[in-house]
Write an enzyme that holds these catalytic residues in place. Structure first.
Site, PDB file in Angstrom:
ATOM      1  N   LYS A 203       0.854  -1.174   0.000  1.00 60.28           N
ATOM      2  CA  LYS A 203       0.000   0.000   0.000  1.00 60.28           C
ATOM      3  C   LYS A 203       0.891   1.225   0.000  1.00 60.28           C
ATOM      4  O   LYS A 203       2.010   1.217   0.518  1.00 60.28           O
ATOM      5  CB  LYS A 203      -0.959   0.016   1.189  1.00 60.28           C
ATOM      6  N   THR A 214       4.748   6.463   3.350  1.00 62.02           N
ATOM      7  CA  THR A 214       3.952   5.517   4.081  1.00 62.02           C
ATOM      8  C   THR A 214       3.695   4.372   3.179  1.00 62.02           C
ATOM      9  O   THR A 214       2.904   4.402   2.293  1.00 62.02           O
ATOM     10  CB  THR A 214       2.705   6.073   4.749  1.00 62.02           C
ATOM     11  N   ASN A 436      -3.960  15.974  -0.017  1.00 60.38           N
ATOM     12  CA  ASN A 436      -3.244  16.100   1.250  1.00 60.38           C
ATOM     13  C   ASN A 436      -3.722  17.283   2.082  1.00 60.38           C
ATOM     14  O   ASN A 436      -3.613  17.263   3.316  1.00 60.38           O
ATOM     15  CB  ASN A 436      -1.740  16.168   0.985  1.00 60.38           C
ATOM     16  N   SER A 441      -9.879  15.673   6.909  1.00 56.77           N
ATOM     17  CA  SER A 441     -11.228  16.248   6.952  1.00 56.77           C
ATOM     18  C   SER A 441     -12.292  15.227   6.604  1.00 56.77           C
ATOM     19  O   SER A 441     -11.999  14.145   6.150  1.00 56.77           O
ATOM     20  CB  SER A 441     -11.311  17.430   5.986  1.00 56.77           C
TER      21      SER A 441
END
Length: 441
Positions: A203, A214, A436, A441
């Site tokens: 991922k 990440t 990003n 949110s």
């Protein structure tokens, strides 16, 4: 431009890339089962967020791993790296992974949560203690909804594991965050009269500039490889794959790549000594190519990306120099935005070459350096610079090349050293900022 729907860290796979890069079928190693479920981390109430891999073969597997170099290492990174070191790569038989929360910068509670995920997984699977590695990905700085995870592990382990293509695809989907498609690859190769199988998933779409970003992934094989050999192979392959990609230049707190070999397909044991050197070389080549394929999918899914760019540096004094130069170009925001704008501004390439931190003054000689755009459709390359002398660039031809989704950029350093490296990157777009800017949110 692709459409991405984000609810905190969950996505709907609406990109056309999903239909092009997600396999409809696959071949999978003997002796492994996988799966994924929604346990309640992601707030939409349905997105998969917990994944598990289990070694079903009757013997302990060999394992190896590489982890992030970020100094703020997440709790699962600290726990897993300590565990695999203590066990010397022997007897790691499962991996538990959550998405939607990184369990990073979460203090003592985060460490306890990571340890509890291992403890519960081992208990449910009836493993010996400390037979599981843990990985997490998602928002940094929030504590895990650990009760949801610990209650989800038995449901996943006892009712949702299997070895079909659908199980593997579900597992790959369960570790996604801002990805627009799950990344799953499988293949077979022949060695010593045996057929061995590799399967891997990863991922990552943003915060990708590994030394290990990440970025999470694992690949497994049913070949009989010792922990020592597997560790050496993993380091070599990751250096040329997951450590040779960049989306945005950020290295995350959670990067982890794990390799597991259970030997279920039989055959002579492969070690990193002279008696099995030939077999070792074959396995290393197969795993490296496999890892590159998986890593390239991460770049293709770069947040907001519209282009996949291979930067090939050749005739460097050393592999290290070649990679440093390629990485410097790949991480240049000016270069990446020019690629998005389909602007043949090759001066940005030269600028990034020039400030790269190569080993010696002889590593880059401007009067020996050449740069070309190479279309991936097999048509003629467009020479931009030859031995430091600029070419008269056909801007229409350059624009046509830069309209393509895939592009090769060849940098010839002309040192006579003969060493080369590839580095894969993508363009930098308005949508990257949107994704990003709205991430939490």
């Amino acid at each position: 431009m692709r459409s991405v729907s984000i609810t905190r860290t969950s996505v709907r796979f609406v990109s056309d890339k999903a239909s092009r890069f997600v396999p409809k079928s696959g071949v999978y190693p003997q002796g492994f089962s996988v799966g994924g479920i929604h346990c309640g981390i992601k707030k939409d109430g349905k997105s998969l967020d917990l994944a598990l891999l289990r070694n079903d073969f009757g013997k302990d597997a060999s394992a190896a791993a590489v982890f992030t170099t970020n100094k703020f290492k997440a709790a699962p990174v600290q726990v897993s790296s300590k565990l695999i070191k203590e066990k010397k790569g022997v007897g790691i038989n499962s991996i538990i992974i959550n998405s939607g929360n990184a369990n990073a910068v979460t203090g003592a509670q985060g460490m306890k949560d990571a340890e509890d995920m291992i403890l519960v997984t081992d208990s449910v699977l009836e493993n010996p203690v400390n037979s599981t590695l843990v990985m997490s990905t998602g928002v940094i700085g929030n504590n895990l909804p650990i009760d949801n995870i610990l209650s989800g592990i038995p449901k996943l382990a006892l009712n949702n594991l299997g070895s079909t293509h659908e199980h593997w695809l579900t597992c790959a989907t369960a570790i996604c965050t801002t990805d627009t498609f799950p990344k799953l690859v499988s293949k077979q190769f022949e060695l010593n009269g045996h057929t061995y199988t590799l399967a891997g998933l990863a991922k990552g779409a943003g915060m990708i500039c590994p030394n290990m970003a990440t970025l999470l992934g694992f690949f497994v094989t049913d070949a009989p490889v010792t922990p020592s050999a597997l560790g050496q192979i993993l380091k070599y392959s990751v250096e040329r794959s997951f450590n040779s990609i960049s989306v945005d230049g950020d290295t995350s707190t959670n990067d982890t790549i794990i390799a597991i070999a259970n030997g279920a397909a039989g055959g002579p044991v492969i070690d990193n000594n002279s008696s099995t050197a030939e077999s070792f070389a074959v396995v290393q080549k197969e795993i490296t190519g496999f890892a590159q394929q998986l890593a390239q999918l991460v770049v293709r899914d770069g947040e907001g990306a519209t282009k996949f760019i291979n930067i090939h540096v050749k005739d460097a004094l050393s592999y290290k120099d070649a990679k440093i130069v390629a990485s410097s170009v790949a991480n240049s925001s000016l270069f990446k935005t020019a690629m998005f704008g389909q602007d043949a501004n090759w001066g940005r390439i030269l600028c990034a070459i020039g400030y790269s931190k190569v080993s010696t003054a002889d590593s880059i000689v401007p009067t020996k350096t050449s740069v070309s755009f190479v279309p991936t459709d097999g048509s003629e390359e467009l020479k931009l610079l030859i031995n430091g002398e600029p070419e008269v660039v056909d801007e229409e031809r350059a624009s046509e090349i830069l309209k393509s989704e895939d592009l090769d950029i060849v940098i010839d350093l002309g040192t006579g050293g003969g060493q080369s490296a590839n580095f894969w990157t993508c363009d930098l777009t308005h949508e990257y900022v949107t994704i990003n800017g709205d991430y939490r949110s």
